[in-house]
Write a protein that holds these residues in place. Sequence first.
Motif, PDB file in Angstrom:
ATOM      1  N   ARG A  77      -5.417  10.315  57.168  1.00 19.65           N
ATOM      2  CA  ARG A  77      -4.238   9.728  57.820  1.00 19.65           C
ATOM      3  C   ARG A  77      -3.879  10.578  59.038  1.00 19.65           C
ATOM      4  O   ARG A  77      -3.624  11.778  58.921  1.00 19.65           O
ATOM      5  CB  ARG A  77      -3.074   9.672  56.845  1.00 19.65           C
ATOM      6  CG  ARG A  77      -1.856   8.970  57.438  1.00 19.65           C
ATOM      7  CD  ARG A  77      -0.761   8.785  56.419  1.00 19.65           C
ATOM      8  NE  ARG A  77       0.379   8.103  56.997  1.00 19.65           N
ATOM      9  CZ  ARG A  77       1.532   7.899  56.361  1.00 19.65           C
ATOM     10  NH1 ARG A  77       1.651   8.308  55.103  1.00 19.65           N
ATOM     11  NH2 ARG A  77       2.528   7.281  56.949  1.00 19.65           N
ATOM     12  N   LEU A  88      -1.365  11.389  62.201  1.00 18.03           N
ATOM     13  CA  LEU A  88      -0.045  11.252  62.810  1.00 18.03           C
ATOM     14  C   LEU A  88      -0.124  11.866  64.202  1.00 18.03           C
ATOM     15  O   LEU A  88      -0.519  13.027  64.353  1.00 18.03           O
ATOM     16  CB  LEU A  88       1.019  11.971  61.983  1.00 18.03           C
ATOM     17  CG  LEU A  88       1.267  11.470  60.551  1.00 18.03           C
ATOM     18  CD1 LEU A  88       2.335  12.334  59.880  1.00 18.03           C
ATOM     19  CD2 LEU A  88       1.667  10.016  60.539  1.00 18.03           C
ATOM     20  N   GLU A 129       8.154  13.809  56.265  1.00 19.45           N
ATOM     21  CA  GLU A 129       8.855  12.564  55.971  1.00 19.45           C
ATOM     22  C   GLU A 129       7.903  11.514  55.408  1.00 19.45           C
ATOM     23  O   GLU A 129       8.335  10.554  54.759  1.00 19.45           O
ATOM     24  CB  GLU A 129       9.514  12.029  57.246  1.00 19.45           C
ATOM     25  CG  GLU A 129      10.640  12.904  57.776  1.00 19.45           C
ATOM     26  CD  GLU A 129      11.181  12.399  59.106  1.00 19.45           C
ATOM     27  OE1 GLU A 129      10.646  11.393  59.628  1.00 19.45           O
ATOM     28  OE2 GLU A 129      12.138  13.018  59.619  1.00 19.45           O
ATOM     29  N   GLN A 130       6.596  11.701  55.624  1.00 19.43           N
ATOM     30  CA  GLN A 130       5.588  10.743  55.173  1.00 19.43           C
ATOM     31  C   GLN A 130       4.898  11.172  53.873  1.00 19.43           C
ATOM     32  O   GLN A 130       4.097  10.421  53.328  1.00 19.43           O
ATOM     33  CB  GLN A 130       4.521  10.571  56.269  1.00 19.43           C
ATOM     34  CG  GLN A 130       5.069  10.245  57.644  1.00 19.43           C
ATOM     35  CD  GLN A 130       5.791   8.914  57.668  1.00 19.43           C
ATOM     36  OE1 GLN A 130       5.337   7.950  57.062  1.00 19.43           O
ATOM     37  NE2 GLN A 130       6.924   8.861  58.366  1.00 19.43           N
TER      38      GLN A 130
END
Length: 390
Positions: A100, A102, A119-120
């Motif tokens: 993933r 960001l 936050e993820q």
Amino acid sequence: MIIIFFCSFLILFYSYAGYGLLLYIMVKCRRILSRRRVPAGVLPELTLLIAAYNEEDFIERKIANTQELDYPAGKLQVMIITDGSTDRTPEIIRRYPAIRLLHEDQRNGKTAALNRAMEQVTTPIVVFCDANTLLNKAAILNLVKHYEDPRTGGVAGEKKVIAGQDEGAAGMEGVYWKYESTLKRLDAELYTVVGAAGELFSVRTALFRPVERDVVLDDFIISLRINLMGYRIAYAPDAYAMEAPSFSITDEHKRKVRISAGGFQSIVRLKALLNVFRHPVLSFQYISHRVLRWTLCPLCLPLLLISNAALVWMGAGVGYSIFLAAQLAFYVLAITGYWLAGRSVKIKVFYIPFYFLFMNVAIFEGFFRYIKGRQSAAWEKSARSMAAVS
């Protein structure tokens, strides 16, 4: 002058040798009284969060290393945050769909990037790791086993600096970290690691609190604030991040000054830890291992030399003359080491006094940078000799 001399000597001795000896004795006594056992349990789900800034030359090697980690694939999520990167790092990461990514173009610093990434995170454990390090295959397994103890709020891994044959003075970074690793083992066995290193550490996600955007030493602040919540930071020496030393002594100097400025900032932000009556063991470890080195020790070095010279001039005794000669010999070795470092000549006998003095000079520079407010929290990438990492 005698008081200044002996106070300076005792502070320096305690900070760099005496604390370690006292810690060793205290740990030996603790071992007699109790045996700490870490039981094996069900492996938790976790997120490996990697901070990367302009790492296009190394990121594929880092991803390959991540894919080789010994941990169930279904329980390991990999997240890489590349905020502010201006090279091909995000593009390269997009080739790996299991990871993933960001990314934001705006550069707000590593602390802001970590706050945004957290936050993820949805797993109960998060492991922080730098993009320019390689982990041993069992690193994650060796970190998570410590969470069987409910008192453990985080686990610090070990940083290993891998020096090549021609690393010169910068290779002394490895010697320093071996010494630090020994103290961390003892600190953790007594109670807690005093400040985790960002190269590899983990925390319980529920205990993470967003860090102020201007914080320089995010790893240090995050781990010690978990300590203030009543949890300990365990130490896993069998989980390690391998990192090359700084490319040159100039790069190492920039890094040390930045860390020193962040150290003074941390002392102010963590002022509650200076209260030994409220946190007796934690404050004892924090002041002994960190605060003295960042505050009084750099001041004691010139005070010890000046007071020693004054006592010799006043004819205080032959013992002071011998000690002054030893001090002067130390500084001659350090200056010679500095001269050799500029010429990439490797003679280790000169590097240890040079690196010791080099670190303390950097603390002075870091202090003035801090009080002038000139230390930015923006992401800074240090040049490193990555060929040394195998």
